[in-house]
Write a protein that holds these residues in place. Sequence first.
Motif, PDB file in Angstrom:
ATOM      1  N   THR A 160      11.907  16.221  46.761  1.00 37.88           N
ATOM      2  CA  THR A 160      10.714  16.507  46.041  1.00 37.88           C
ATOM      3  C   THR A 160      10.848  17.322  44.857  1.00 37.88           C
ATOM      4  O   THR A 160      10.294  16.924  43.722  1.00 37.88           O
ATOM      5  CB  THR A 160       9.557  16.949  47.085  1.00 37.88           C
ATOM      6  N   LEU A 161      11.828  18.446  45.189  1.00 37.04           N
ATOM      7  CA  LEU A 161      11.858  19.322  43.910  1.00 37.04           C
ATOM      8  C   LEU A 161      12.681  18.705  42.844  1.00 37.04           C
ATOM      9  O   LEU A 161      12.360  18.822  41.652  1.00 37.04           O
ATOM     10  CB  LEU A 161      12.871  20.510  44.562  1.00 37.04           C
ATOM     11  N   THR A 162      13.497  17.964  43.156  1.00 35.61           N
ATOM     12  CA  THR A 162      14.399  17.053  42.189  1.00 35.61           C
ATOM     13  C   THR A 162      13.522  16.240  41.465  1.00 35.61           C
ATOM     14  O   THR A 162      13.680  15.986  40.186  1.00 35.61           O
ATOM     15  CB  THR A 162      15.623  16.237  42.937  1.00 35.61           C
ATOM     16  N   PHE A 163      12.554  15.254  42.070  1.00 37.53           N
ATOM     17  CA  PHE A 163      11.800  14.458  41.457  1.00 37.53           C
ATOM     18  C   PHE A 163      10.803  15.230  40.623  1.00 37.53           C
ATOM     19  O   PHE A 163      10.428  14.779  39.367  1.00 37.53           O
ATOM     20  CB  PHE A 163      11.014  13.658  42.514  1.00 37.53           C
ATOM     21  N   SER A 164      10.084  16.298  40.906  1.00 43.65           N
ATOM     22  CA  SER A 164       9.416  17.191  39.996  1.00 43.65           C
ATOM     23  C   SER A 164      10.054  17.696  38.863  1.00 43.65           C
ATOM     24  O   SER A 164       9.533  17.692  37.985  1.00 43.65           O
ATOM     25  CB  SER A 164       8.832  18.183  40.936  1.00 43.65           C
ATOM     26  N   GLY A 165      11.350  17.977  39.083  1.00 43.41           N
ATOM     27  CA  GLY A 165      12.063  18.607  38.070  1.00 43.41           C
ATOM     28  C   GLY A 165      12.259  17.093  36.696  1.00 43.41           C
ATOM     29  O   GLY A 165      12.093  17.534  35.586  1.00 43.41           O
ATOM     30  N   VAL A 166      12.419  16.085  37.293  1.00 44.66           N
ATOM     31  CA  VAL A 166      12.656  15.022  36.453  1.00 44.66           C
ATOM     32  C   VAL A 166      11.236  14.765  35.594  1.00 44.66           C
ATOM     33  O   VAL A 166      11.179  14.382  34.348  1.00 44.66           O
ATOM     34  CB  VAL A 166      13.019  13.644  37.024  1.00 44.66           C
TER      35      VAL A 166
END
Length: 357
Positions: free
Chosen positions: A41-47
């Motif tokens: 989730t954190l990686t997706f939100s970063g993108v």
Amino acid sequence: MDINFAPKLNKQSRGKYDSLMNTIAIVALACLGLIYIGGGTLTFSGVISRIVFGDTVAVDFIYLVINCIASFLMVYLPIKLFKFMQAGAYTEEYMPVEKEILNKKIMPYVFFLGLSAIFVVAMINNGIVNSFLDYSGYGDDYLWRVGLKYNYQIFIYIFEIAVIPAIVEELFCRKLMCDALAPYGPKTAILVSSLVFALLHADFSMFLYTFVGGVFKAWLYVGTKNIKVPMLLHFINNFLGAIATVIFYRVSEDAYYIFVAIRMLISLFVGVACLWWLIKYKRAIERERVCEAKNNGTYEEYIEHKRKYAKRLEMLPGEDGEEITPLTRKEKIKGFFSPFMIVFIVISLILALSKFA
């Protein structure tokens, strides 16, 4: 000669042992869920944030800070869950060893032997995996994307890799687990906590050396009852690994391999020297004890003491005044494979297999 020794404490029944294994597995599963679901989730939100706000230094810095906080919480929250589930259970006062079984003279040699062994086994582990299997590993997209171009990225990267795991992972996998497993003997505490620690990484390229590292860290904690010692070992090992990564991205690939080669040579030399000294020291102490036992006419008692201690056959009165027989090795192994522990092991192996290309 004083042949008294710390008896194995066993205040808990087989049912409580099985329950403890389930508790450890449930908390480990929660930790895995936070790491993979939360991390994704954190990686997706970063993108998404980079698409919306642009790939700027400010956005990158905020993302890295949030990532560090998340990395801390992903293990800290399971720690709180474990404490809640184990409320009222036996803890530090039931450590099944004397206050210190690693005196100040021995501890540094165990410490540096562990530091050397972790790195050597890590290289062997990676070599085996990379030689026989098509392995993709974690695939750190962030490192490949930014290449640690800025100093703040290096600082945050080292903090996340070396500082945070040294604190939260040691509190969870060493202090809490070893304290909870203490009534079943130091060997059980060391091996079970180390195995769970290795499975939590869910990575075949890391399994062997995380297990070996877990054994040394747990040994240091059980032996000294000081969590700061394994924390320091964890920090130094991860710090050196982070420095190697920084050299790879900021200096050159050749410099990275030179650094790794130098560390390997130093690790082999220091590890062999420490192991040789520990074996020599143990033999000297054993000879001294045997001679003292013979001179004082207690040699037979000494041999009997060693036999009982090795087999962990001592008994202590329970709360009702009745003596409780310690769990056998078979009972411990059978109890380890509790329903939730089996689920945890299967999920960990599936996650590890998913990293194969």
